[in-house]
Design a protein around this motif. Structure first.
Motif, short mmCIF file in Angstrom:
data_model
loop_
_atom_site.label_atom_id
_atom_site.label_comp_id
_atom_site.label_asym_id
_atom_site.label_seq_id
_atom_site.Cartn_x
_atom_site.Cartn_y
_atom_site.Cartn_z
N UNK A 235 0.81 -1.21 0.00
CA UNK A 235 0.00 0.00 0.00
C UNK A 235 0.84 1.27 0.00
N UNK A 236 2.14 1.15 0.26
CA UNK A 236 3.02 2.33 0.21
C UNK A 236 3.67 2.51 -1.17
N UNK A 237 3.24 1.73 -2.16
CA UNK A 237 3.77 1.82 -3.51
C UNK A 237 3.39 3.15 -4.16
N UNK A 238 4.38 3.83 -4.75
CA UNK A 238 4.08 5.09 -5.44
C UNK A 238 3.20 4.88 -6.67
N UNK A 239 2.40 5.88 -7.00
CA UNK A 239 1.49 5.78 -8.14
C UNK A 239 1.96 6.56 -9.36
N UNK A 240 3.08 7.22 -9.29
CA UNK A 240 3.56 8.01 -10.42
C UNK A 240 3.71 7.12 -11.66
N UNK A 241 3.03 7.51 -12.73
CA UNK A 241 3.10 6.78 -13.99
C UNK A 241 2.26 5.52 -14.05
#
Length: 83
Positions: free
Chosen positions: A64-70
């Motif tokens: 759940x701490x994964x970045x969403x950029x791109x």
């Protein structure tokens, strides 16, 4: 950014949609969950216990701490079991 959000199994049942495209400024999956929970009660109920959920970003299991950029797609589903 626009992200396709997919819901599976009981998550889909609680939200009432199999998928939707959302406009978000979320930086992480957790930020996206927080935004969704603020939308309506059905989202709040579906995401009330994220320890009972798994997430995939662009079809890769992640945290759940994964970045969403791109990112183009986020999927939420219960843990898989089988034998």
């Amino acid at each position: 950014m626009m992200i396709d959000v997919l819901y599976f199994a009981w998550v889909r049942e609680r939200i009432g949609l199999p998928r939707e495209t959302v406009q978000t400024d979320a930086e992480t999956v957790q930020d996206l969950v927080d935004e969704l929970r603020r939308r309506e009660e059905r989202y709040d109920v579906a995401f009330s216990d994220i320890s009972a959920l798994r997430v995939a970003v662009d079809q890769e299991l992640c945290d759940f701490d994964t970045p969403l950029k791109g990112v183009r797609e986020v999927a939420f589903f219960p843990p898989m079991t089988g034998g």
